[in-house]
Design a protein around this motif. Structure first.
Motif, PDB file in Angstrom:
ATOM      1  N   VAL A 178       0.847  -1.203   0.000  1.00 14.62           N
ATOM      2  CA  VAL A 178       0.000   0.000   0.000  1.00 14.62           C
ATOM      3  C   VAL A 178       0.878   1.246   0.000  1.00 14.62           C
ATOM      4  CG1 VAL A 178      -1.643   1.364   1.355  1.00 14.62           C
ATOM      5  CG2 VAL A 178      -1.989  -1.110   1.098  1.00 14.62           C
ATOM      6  N   ALA A 179       1.857   1.294   0.899  1.00 19.11           N
ATOM      7  CA  ALA A 179       2.747   2.456   0.996  1.00 19.11           C
ATOM      8  C   ALA A 179       3.512   2.657  -0.313  1.00 19.11           C
ATOM      9  CB  ALA A 179       3.711   2.286   2.165  1.00 19.11           C
ATOM     10  N   ASP A 180       4.045   1.568  -0.877  1.00 12.00           N
ATOM     11  CA  ASP A 180       4.780   1.676  -2.138  1.00 12.00           C
ATOM     12  C   ASP A 180       3.903   2.214  -3.262  1.00 12.00           C
ATOM     13  OD1 ASP A 180       7.032   0.685  -0.876  1.00 12.00           O
ATOM     14  OD2 ASP A 180       6.841  -1.343  -1.718  1.00 12.00           O
ATOM     15  N   ALA A 181       2.654   1.763  -3.336  1.00  7.53           N
ATOM     16  CA  ALA A 181       1.740   2.227  -4.381  1.00  7.53           C
ATOM     17  C   ALA A 181       1.446   3.718  -4.237  1.00  7.53           C
ATOM     18  CB  ALA A 181       0.443   1.421  -4.349  1.00  7.53           C
ATOM     19  N   ALA A 187      -6.134  13.198  -2.771  1.00  2.00           N
ATOM     20  CA  ALA A 187      -6.839  12.264  -1.883  1.00  2.00           C
ATOM     21  C   ALA A 187      -7.792  11.369  -2.661  1.00  2.00           C
ATOM     22  CB  ALA A 187      -7.595  13.039  -0.801  1.00  2.00           C
ATOM     23  N   GLU A 188      -8.560  11.950  -3.539  1.00  2.00           N
ATOM     24  CA  GLU A 188      -9.528  11.163  -4.315  1.00  2.00           C
ATOM     25  C   GLU A 188      -8.820  10.210  -5.277  1.00  2.00           C
ATOM     26  OE1 GLU A 188     -13.261   9.771  -4.953  1.00  2.00           O
ATOM     27  OE2 GLU A 188     -12.697  11.307  -3.489  1.00  2.00           O
ATOM     28  N   THR A 189      -7.737  10.646  -5.884  1.00  2.00           N
ATOM     29  CA  THR A 189      -6.966   9.793  -6.779  1.00  2.00           C
ATOM     30  C   THR A 189      -6.378   8.606  -6.026  1.00  2.00           C
ATOM     31  OG1 THR A 189      -6.438  11.697  -8.182  1.00  2.00           O
ATOM     32  CG2 THR A 189      -5.015   9.763  -8.398  1.00  2.00           C
ATOM     33  N   LEU A 190      -5.814   8.870  -4.854  1.00  2.00           N
ATOM     34  CA  LEU A 190      -5.257   7.784  -4.039  1.00  2.00           C
ATOM     35  C   LEU A 190      -6.347   6.820  -3.583  1.00  2.00           C
ATOM     36  CD1 LEU A 190      -2.668   9.715  -1.846  1.00  2.00           C
ATOM     37  CD2 LEU A 190      -2.174   8.103  -3.701  1.00  2.00           C
ATOM     38  N   ALA A 191      -7.488   7.352  -3.164  1.00  2.00           N
ATOM     39  CA  ALA A 191      -8.580   6.490  -2.702  1.00  2.00           C
ATOM     40  C   ALA A 191      -9.029   5.545  -3.813  1.00  2.00           C
ATOM     41  CB  ALA A 191      -9.757   7.335  -2.210  1.00  2.00           C
ATOM     42  N   ARG A 192      -9.252   6.063  -4.988  1.00  3.93           N
ATOM     43  CA  ARG A 192      -9.673   5.213  -6.111  1.00  3.93           C
ATOM     44  C   ARG A 192      -8.636   4.120  -6.391  1.00  3.93           C
ATOM     45  NH1 ARG A 192     -13.857   6.863  -9.402  1.00  3.93           N
ATOM     46  NH2 ARG A 192     -14.780   8.841  -8.781  1.00  3.93           N
ATOM     47  N   MET A 193      -7.365   4.484  -6.406  1.00  2.00           N
ATOM     48  CA  MET A 193      -6.309   3.517  -6.656  1.00  2.00           C
ATOM     49  C   MET A 193      -6.293   2.435  -5.573  1.00  2.00           C
ATOM     50  SD  MET A 193      -2.972   2.656  -5.503  1.00  2.00           S
ATOM     51  CE  MET A 193      -2.384   4.124  -4.696  1.00  2.00           C
ATOM     52  N   LEU A 194      -6.446   2.812  -4.310  1.00  2.00           N
ATOM     53  CA  LEU A 194      -6.409   1.830  -3.220  1.00  2.00           C
ATOM     54  C   LEU A 194      -7.577   0.856  -3.310  1.00  2.00           C
ATOM     55  CD1 LEU A 194      -5.246   4.150  -0.318  1.00  2.00           C
ATOM     56  CD2 LEU A 194      -3.911   2.365  -1.463  1.00  2.00           C
ATOM     57  N   PHE A 195      -8.769   1.349  -3.639  1.00  2.00           N
ATOM     58  CA  PHE A 195      -9.913   0.443  -3.802  1.00  2.00           C
ATOM     59  C   PHE A 195      -9.733  -0.472  -5.012  1.00  2.00           C
ATOM     60  CE2 PHE A 195     -12.163   3.415  -0.959  1.00  2.00           C
ATOM     61  CZ  PHE A 195     -12.708   2.488  -0.072  1.00  2.00           C
ATOM     62  N   GLU A 196      -9.085   0.001  -6.057  1.00  2.00           N
ATOM     63  CA  GLU A 196      -8.845  -0.829  -7.243  1.00  2.00           C
ATOM     64  C   GLU A 196      -7.859  -1.953  -6.954  1.00  2.00           C
ATOM     65  OE1 GLU A 196      -7.471   1.843 -10.269  1.00  2.00           O
ATOM     66  OE2 GLU A 196      -9.475   2.651 -10.644  1.00  2.00           O
ATOM     67  N   LEU A 248     -12.190   3.303   3.800  1.00  2.00           N
ATOM     68  CA  LEU A 248     -10.932   4.032   3.869  1.00  2.00           C
ATOM     69  C   LEU A 248     -11.166   5.372   4.542  1.00  2.00           C
ATOM     70  CD1 LEU A 248      -7.928   4.476   2.890  1.00  2.00           C
ATOM     71  CD2 LEU A 248      -8.937   5.537   0.854  1.00  2.00           C
ATOM     72  N   ARG A 249     -10.335   5.668   5.509  1.00  2.00           N
ATOM     73  CA  ARG A 249     -10.242   7.026   6.061  1.00  2.00           C
ATOM     74  C   ARG A 249      -8.813   7.468   5.795  1.00  2.00           C
ATOM     75  NH1 ARG A 249     -12.255   9.239  11.728  1.00  2.00           N
ATOM     76  NH2 ARG A 249     -14.028   9.626  10.365  1.00  2.00           N
ATOM     77  N   MET A 250      -8.682   8.596   5.107  1.00  2.00           N
ATOM     78  CA  MET A 250      -7.364   9.096   4.759  1.00  2.00           C
ATOM     79  C   MET A 250      -7.246  10.558   5.155  1.00  2.00           C
ATOM     80  SD  MET A 250      -5.488   9.497   1.000  1.00  2.00           S
ATOM     81  CE  MET A 250      -6.486   8.210   0.381  1.00  2.00           C
ATOM     82  N   THR A 251      -6.132  10.885   5.792  1.00  2.00           N
ATOM     83  CA  THR A 251      -5.804  12.261   6.129  1.00  2.00           C
ATOM     84  C   THR A 251      -4.496  12.598   5.430  1.00  2.00           C
ATOM     85  OG1 THR A 251      -6.840  12.031   8.297  1.00  2.00           O
ATOM     86  CG2 THR A 251      -5.335  13.895   8.003  1.00  2.00           C
ATOM     87  N   ILE A 252      -4.484  13.710   4.717  1.00  2.00           N
ATOM     88  CA  ILE A 252      -3.258  14.181   4.068  1.00  2.00           C
ATOM     89  C   ILE A 252      -2.930  15.547   4.656  1.00  2.00           C
ATOM     90  CG2 ILE A 252      -2.094  14.795   1.924  1.00  2.00           C
ATOM     91  CD1 ILE A 252      -4.051  12.990   0.437  1.00  2.00           C
ATOM     92  N   GLY A 253      -1.746  15.659   5.231  1.00  2.00           N
ATOM     93  CA  GLY A 253      -1.279  16.919   5.803  1.00  2.00           C
ATOM     94  C   GLY A 253      -0.203  17.537   4.933  1.00  2.00           C
TER      95      GLY A 253
END
Length: 127
Positions: free
Chosen positions: A58-61, A78-87, A94-99
């Motif tokens: 996951v981290a590498d992707a 955030a939305e791009t990463l979320a879609r990729m992770l679900f694919e 998924l709960r994602m926080t980007i700082g």
């Protein structure tokens, strides 16, 4: 189905992001926290990585996608990463926080947090 959590905290990535011209010149560090909802019972029973969410993969992707693309908004990243992770990974939620440290002088960090479920992407063909 039980929903357990696999998490990654403070994953540091480098990407070109920002709306200002000076932000488009060089990559900057971002910090990502992930909470991925899944059922861990099969992995717990087998004790095999193939039955688990491989947080290293996951981290590498995430790192790879961030390095290959440019973004203006954290929301788009955030939305791009979320879609990729679900694919790519068998996660149900998924709960994602980007700082974005340093973006506002008076704040330690600013950012976005999103909450998504697999069914949020059903209309787009993501399973």
């Amino acid at each position: 189905m039980p929903l357990d959590t696999v998490f990654i905290q403070a994953l540091q990535i480098e990407t070109i992001i920002g709306v200002h011209a000076h932000e488009q010149n060089a990559p900057r560090p971002l910090l990502i926290d992930l909470e991925m909802g899944t059922d861990i019972r099969e992995a717990a029973s087998s004790d095999r990585i193939r039955d688990a969410i491989d947080y290293s993969a996951v981290a590498d992707a995430i790192i790879r996608l961030a390095a290959e693309r440019r973004f203006q908004l954290l929301e788009t990243l955030a939305e791009t990463l979320a879609r990729m992770l679900f694919e790519r990974f068998p996660i149900a939620s998924l709960r994602m926080t980007i700082g974005k440290p340093g973006a506002v002088d008076a704040a330690r960090t600013v950012g976005v947090r999103i909450d998504r479920r697999r069914e949020d992407y059903a209309a787009c063909g993501v399973r």
